[in-house]
Design a protein around this motif. Structure first.
Motif, PDB file in Angstrom:
ATOM      1  N   GLY A  51       0.826  -1.118   0.003  1.00 49.70           N
ATOM      2  CA  GLY A  51      -0.024  -0.135  -0.032  1.00 49.70           C
ATOM      3  C   GLY A  51       0.975   1.161   0.009  1.00 49.70           C
ATOM      4  O   GLY A  51       1.687   1.470  -1.018  1.00 49.70           O
ATOM      5  N   ASN A  52       0.435   1.908   1.099  1.00 51.67           N
ATOM      6  CA  ASN A  52       1.446   3.394   1.054  1.00 51.67           C
ATOM      7  C   ASN A  52       1.999   3.182   2.456  1.00 51.67           C
ATOM      8  O   ASN A  52       1.606   3.900   3.527  1.00 51.67           O
ATOM      9  CB  ASN A  52       0.277   4.662   1.168  1.00 51.67           C
ATOM     10  CG  ASN A  52       1.295   5.962   1.157  1.00 51.67           C
ATOM     11  OD1 ASN A  52       2.341   5.903   1.377  1.00 51.67           O
ATOM     12  ND2 ASN A  52       0.451   7.059   0.992  1.00 51.67           N
ATOM     13  N   PRO A  53       3.258   2.791   2.535  1.00 50.98           N
ATOM     14  CA  PRO A  53       4.004   2.732   3.687  1.00 50.98           C
ATOM     15  C   PRO A  53       4.354   3.803   4.433  1.00 50.98           C
ATOM     16  O   PRO A  53       4.295   4.068   5.742  1.00 50.98           O
ATOM     17  CB  PRO A  53       5.025   1.904   3.346  1.00 50.98           C
ATOM     18  CG  PRO A  53       5.498   2.151   2.087  1.00 50.98           C
ATOM     19  CD  PRO A  53       4.010   1.999   1.456  1.00 50.98           C
ATOM     20  N   GLN A  54       4.374   4.988   3.629  1.00 51.27           N
ATOM     21  CA  GLN A  54       4.788   6.202   4.276  1.00 51.27           C
ATOM     22  C   GLN A  54       3.485   6.919   5.374  1.00 51.27           C
ATOM     23  O   GLN A  54       3.766   7.365   6.061  1.00 51.27           O
ATOM     24  CB  GLN A  54       5.063   7.454   3.233  1.00 51.27           C
ATOM     25  CG  GLN A  54       5.495   8.861   3.679  1.00 51.27           C
ATOM     26  CD  GLN A  54       6.617   8.822   4.529  1.00 51.27           C
ATOM     27  OE1 GLN A  54       7.545   7.852   4.600  1.00 51.27           O
ATOM     28  NE2 GLN A  54       6.732   9.514   5.904  1.00 51.27           N
ATOM     29  N   ALA A  55       2.270   6.458   4.727  1.00 52.78           N
ATOM     30  CA  ALA A  55       1.225   6.534   5.268  1.00 52.78           C
ATOM     31  C   ALA A  55       1.085   5.969   7.025  1.00 52.78           C
ATOM     32  O   ALA A  55       0.443   6.708   7.747  1.00 52.78           O
ATOM     33  CB  ALA A  55      -0.079   6.104   4.385  1.00 52.78           C
ATOM     34  N   GLU A  56       1.823   4.831   7.035  1.00 54.15           N
ATOM     35  CA  GLU A  56       1.689   3.930   8.349  1.00 54.15           C
ATOM     36  C   GLU A  56       2.660   5.236   9.292  1.00 54.15           C
ATOM     37  O   GLU A  56       2.381   5.160  10.480  1.00 54.15           O
ATOM     38  CB  GLU A  56       2.082   2.788   8.399  1.00 54.15           C
ATOM     39  CG  GLU A  56       1.057   1.985   7.485  1.00 54.15           C
ATOM     40  CD  GLU A  56       1.479   0.509   7.772  1.00 54.15           C
ATOM     41  OE1 GLU A  56       1.659   0.059   8.859  1.00 54.15           O
ATOM     42  OE2 GLU A  56       1.066  -0.467   7.020  1.00 54.15           O
ATOM     43  N   ILE A  57       3.563   5.890   8.777  1.00 53.70           N
ATOM     44  CA  ILE A  57       4.388   6.763   9.677  1.00 53.70           C
ATOM     45  C   ILE A  57       3.696   7.993   9.977  1.00 53.70           C
ATOM     46  O   ILE A  57       3.857   8.373  11.002  1.00 53.70           O
ATOM     47  CB  ILE A  57       5.777   7.218   8.868  1.00 53.70           C
ATOM     48  CG1 ILE A  57       6.620   5.694   8.722  1.00 53.70           C
ATOM     49  CG2 ILE A  57       6.385   8.131   9.671  1.00 53.70           C
ATOM     50  CD1 ILE A  57       7.642   6.098   7.649  1.00 53.70           C
ATOM     51  N   GLU A  58       2.849   8.589   8.861  1.00 54.03           N
ATOM     52  CA  GLU A  58       1.952   9.775   8.940  1.00 54.03           C
ATOM     53  C   GLU A  58       0.999   9.571   9.941  1.00 54.03           C
ATOM     54  O   GLU A  58       0.622  10.422  10.730  1.00 54.03           O
ATOM     55  CB  GLU A  58       1.540  10.049   7.545  1.00 54.03           C
ATOM     56  CG  GLU A  58       2.655  10.641   6.867  1.00 54.03           C
ATOM     57  CD  GLU A  58       2.241  10.640   5.286  1.00 54.03           C
ATOM     58  OE1 GLU A  58       1.097  10.410   5.180  1.00 54.03           O
ATOM     59  OE2 GLU A  58       2.920  11.169   4.378  1.00 54.03           O
TER      60      GLU A  58
ATOM     61  N   ASP B 218       5.780  -8.726  -9.532  1.00 51.67           N
ATOM     62  CA  ASP B 218       5.126  -8.063 -10.646  1.00 51.67           C
ATOM     63  C   ASP B 218       4.148  -6.801 -10.121  1.00 51.67           C
ATOM     64  O   ASP B 218       3.601  -6.217 -11.019  1.00 51.67           O
ATOM     65  CB  ASP B 218       3.760  -9.301 -11.053  1.00 51.67           C
ATOM     66  CG  ASP B 218       4.505 -10.524 -11.622  1.00 51.67           C
ATOM     67  OD1 ASP B 218       5.842 -10.370 -12.113  1.00 51.67           O
ATOM     68  OD2 ASP B 218       4.163 -11.669 -11.649  1.00 51.67           O
ATOM     69  N   ASP B 219       3.813  -6.795  -9.074  1.00 48.49           N
ATOM     70  CA  ASP B 219       2.985  -5.516  -8.479  1.00 48.49           C
ATOM     71  C   ASP B 219       4.029  -4.223  -8.492  1.00 48.49           C
ATOM     72  O   ASP B 219       5.116  -4.110  -7.763  1.00 48.49           O
ATOM     73  CB  ASP B 219       2.742  -5.822  -7.000  1.00 48.49           C
ATOM     74  CG  ASP B 219       1.930  -4.463  -6.735  1.00 48.49           C
ATOM     75  OD1 ASP B 219       1.951  -3.365  -7.029  1.00 48.49           O
ATOM     76  OD2 ASP B 219       0.863  -4.608  -5.924  1.00 48.49           O
ATOM     77  N   GLU B 220       3.970  -3.328  -9.721  1.00 49.51           N
ATOM     78  CA  GLU B 220       4.995  -2.322  -9.901  1.00 49.51           C
ATOM     79  C   GLU B 220       4.920  -1.617  -8.693  1.00 49.51           C
ATOM     80  O   GLU B 220       6.132  -1.068  -8.200  1.00 49.51           O
ATOM     81  CB  GLU B 220       4.613  -1.685 -11.087  1.00 49.51           C
ATOM     82  CG  GLU B 220       5.840  -0.552 -11.516  1.00 49.51           C
ATOM     83  CD  GLU B 220       5.306   0.249 -12.710  1.00 49.51           C
ATOM     84  OE1 GLU B 220       6.066   0.985 -13.123  1.00 49.51           O
ATOM     85  OE2 GLU B 220       4.382  -0.286 -13.237  1.00 49.51           O
ATOM     86  N   PRO B 221       3.882  -0.827  -8.134  1.00 51.17           N
ATOM     87  CA  PRO B 221       4.084   0.099  -6.942  1.00 51.17           C
ATOM     88  C   PRO B 221       5.013  -0.592  -5.676  1.00 51.17           C
ATOM     89  O   PRO B 221       5.743   0.200  -5.036  1.00 51.17           O
ATOM     90  CB  PRO B 221       2.661   0.487  -6.527  1.00 51.17           C
ATOM     91  CG  PRO B 221       1.920   0.022  -7.853  1.00 51.17           C
ATOM     92  CD  PRO B 221       2.477  -1.096  -8.644  1.00 51.17           C
ATOM     93  N   PHE B 222       4.489  -1.966  -5.321  1.00 49.66           N
ATOM     94  CA  PHE B 222       5.088  -2.552  -4.613  1.00 49.66           C
ATOM     95  C   PHE B 222       6.691  -2.749  -4.718  1.00 49.66           C
ATOM     96  O   PHE B 222       7.578  -2.378  -3.745  1.00 49.66           O
ATOM     97  CB  PHE B 222       4.604  -4.017  -3.937  1.00 49.66           C
ATOM     98  CG  PHE B 222       5.246  -5.025  -3.417  1.00 49.66           C
ATOM     99  CD1 PHE B 222       5.325  -4.937  -1.779  1.00 49.66           C
ATOM    100  CD2 PHE B 222       6.109  -5.863  -3.685  1.00 49.66           C
ATOM    101  CE1 PHE B 222       6.022  -5.675  -1.068  1.00 49.66           C
ATOM    102  CE2 PHE B 222       6.867  -6.711  -3.019  1.00 49.66           C
ATOM    103  CZ  PHE B 222       6.660  -6.491  -1.719  1.00 49.66           C
ATOM    104  N   ARG B 223       6.896  -2.939  -6.009  1.00 53.46           N
ATOM    105  CA  ARG B 223       8.367  -3.249  -5.981  1.00 53.46           C
ATOM    106  C   ARG B 223       9.211  -1.890  -5.948  1.00 53.46           C
ATOM    107  O   ARG B 223      10.296  -1.823  -5.489  1.00 53.46           O
ATOM    108  CB  ARG B 223       8.210  -3.677  -7.520  1.00 53.46           C
ATOM    109  CG  ARG B 223       9.803  -4.088  -8.180  1.00 53.46           C
ATOM    110  CD  ARG B 223       9.978  -4.793  -9.412  1.00 53.46           C
ATOM    111  NE  ARG B 223       9.507  -3.751 -10.599  1.00 53.46           N
ATOM    112  CZ  ARG B 223       8.332  -4.144 -11.143  1.00 53.46           C
ATOM    113  NH1 ARG B 223       7.404  -4.926 -10.713  1.00 53.46           N
ATOM    114  NH2 ARG B 223       7.928  -3.029 -12.182  1.00 53.46           N
ATOM    115  N   LYS B 224       8.464  -0.842  -6.441  1.00 51.36           N
ATOM    116  CA  LYS B 224       9.049   0.553  -6.450  1.00 51.36           C
ATOM    117  C   LYS B 224       9.301   0.953  -4.905  1.00 51.36           C
ATOM    118  O   LYS B 224      10.275   1.423  -4.853  1.00 51.36           O
ATOM    119  CB  LYS B 224       8.131   1.538  -7.296  1.00 51.36           C
ATOM    120  CG  LYS B 224       8.390   1.327  -8.832  1.00 51.36           C
ATOM    121  CD  LYS B 224       7.688   2.499  -9.432  1.00 51.36           C
ATOM    122  CE  LYS B 224       7.942   2.469 -10.983  1.00 51.36           C
ATOM    123  NZ  LYS B 224       7.216   3.642 -11.660  1.00 51.36           N
TER     124      LYS B 224
END
Length: 310
Positions: A114-121, A166-172
């Motif tokens: 997902g959005n790992p930065q959001a867990e910090i926020e 294969d999941d591009e957002p995850f990979r990035k």
């Protein structure tokens, strides 16, 4: 008839007394905390049952904080710090009074989806969610003035298979992290510290009795020797959905606490000192010269414990 009623009242009275005596007791500790992993499934797969027992243990043990070993929200983390799934998978599940303490999380691979930065926020929104960065540390004073030091690691970027996902957002998300900088930070932190007890927390285990036991363990290849060399006392992990204990070196103890919701069968128990496919969590009780941990199932029963002296 009156005697019968009196007998029922006495049975009820003694039943209440016996029930009260069944209250579980835990060791006295300077610092006590719970360890939970792989849990956020909107209350399903026994997540609520585990949360209930955590609240009971939290009250009886008077816990100071809670550690998560990652995969905090399924199936793909959160979209933002305001994602409604925070409420349905976290806030509305862990409602017990004793669970309203500081939570210190790490990220798992599902959080990276997902959005790992959001867990910090989310730390800026929730009074109990405390995650200042993707990796960080916390220290706690013990009664004799010595210290408990806990390092919270970000292990997903060390799993090389994720670089081809294969999941591009995850990979990035994974590729964007500087693994050398994290290891340098950890090495300097632990080398300079005079803490009596040193604990590291990461999502991926170094060894497992679970379904992934025969896979190449890139995280172990990167971290196991370093943890031993730096004299780390405990490595706490999740990722595998069961409870397990092992010892990986002269002083390195290894815990898997990834049974906060959905569990999976074990593949083999031959190498583990203890492993069980059951819902539950771990509880730690730390004093200056002793540390005790319990693995506790969803019924609130201690299914394994170990007392360690220094």
């Amino acid at each position: 008839m009156k005697r019968f009623v009196l007998l029922l009242l006495l049975i009820g009275l003694f039943g209440q007394v016996n029930f009260a005596q069944q209250t579980r007791t835990y060791p006295k500790a300077d610092i006590s905390f719970l360890v939970l992993g792989d849990f956020g499934r909107q209350g399903e797969y026994h997540q609520k049952e585990v949360a209930k027992q955590m609240a009971i243990t939290g009250t009886e043990a008077d816990i100071d904080f809670i550690i998560t070993t990652g995969d905090n929200i399924y199936p793909k983390g959160v979209a933002s710090a305001l994602d409604p799934i925070w409420k349905s998978s976290f806030e509305d599940i862990y409602t017990g009074h004793s669970l309203h303490v500081n939570w210190y999380p790490v990220l798992g691979n599902h959080d990276y989806a997902g959005n790992p930065q959001a867990e910090i926020e989310y730390s800026q929104i929730s009074r109990r969610w405390n995650m200042p960065a993707r990796y960080y540390s916390q220290s706690f004073k013990l009664s004799d003035g010595s210290e408990l030091l806990i390092a919270f690691l970000d292990t997903s970027p060390f799993e090389l298979s994720y670089f081809k996902d294969d999941d591009e957002p995850f990979r990035k998300n994974v590729i964007s992290q500087d693994t050398l900088a994290q290891k340098k930070w950890f090495t300097e932190l632990m080398s300079k510290s005079k803490a009596r007890w040193k604990i590291a927390v990461g999502h991926h285990p170094l060894e497992t009795s679970g379904p992934r036991m025969d896979r190449v363990n890139h995280v172990a290849n990167s971290w196991k020797s370093l943890l031993n060399d730096l004299g780390i006392d405990f490595y706490l992990a999740g990722h595998e959905h069961h409870l397990e204990y092992n010892q990986l070196g002269p002083s390195l103890h290894h815990i898997i606490s990834g049974a906060g919701s959905k569990i999976t069968p074990l593949k083999s128990q031959n190498k583990a000192k203890f492993a069980k496919s059951t819902n539950g969590f771990a509880a730690f009780f730390v004093q200056a010269k002793t540390l005790e941990f319990h693995l506790i199932d969803e019924n609130g029963q201690t299914i394994f414990s170990r007392h360690i002296k220094k």
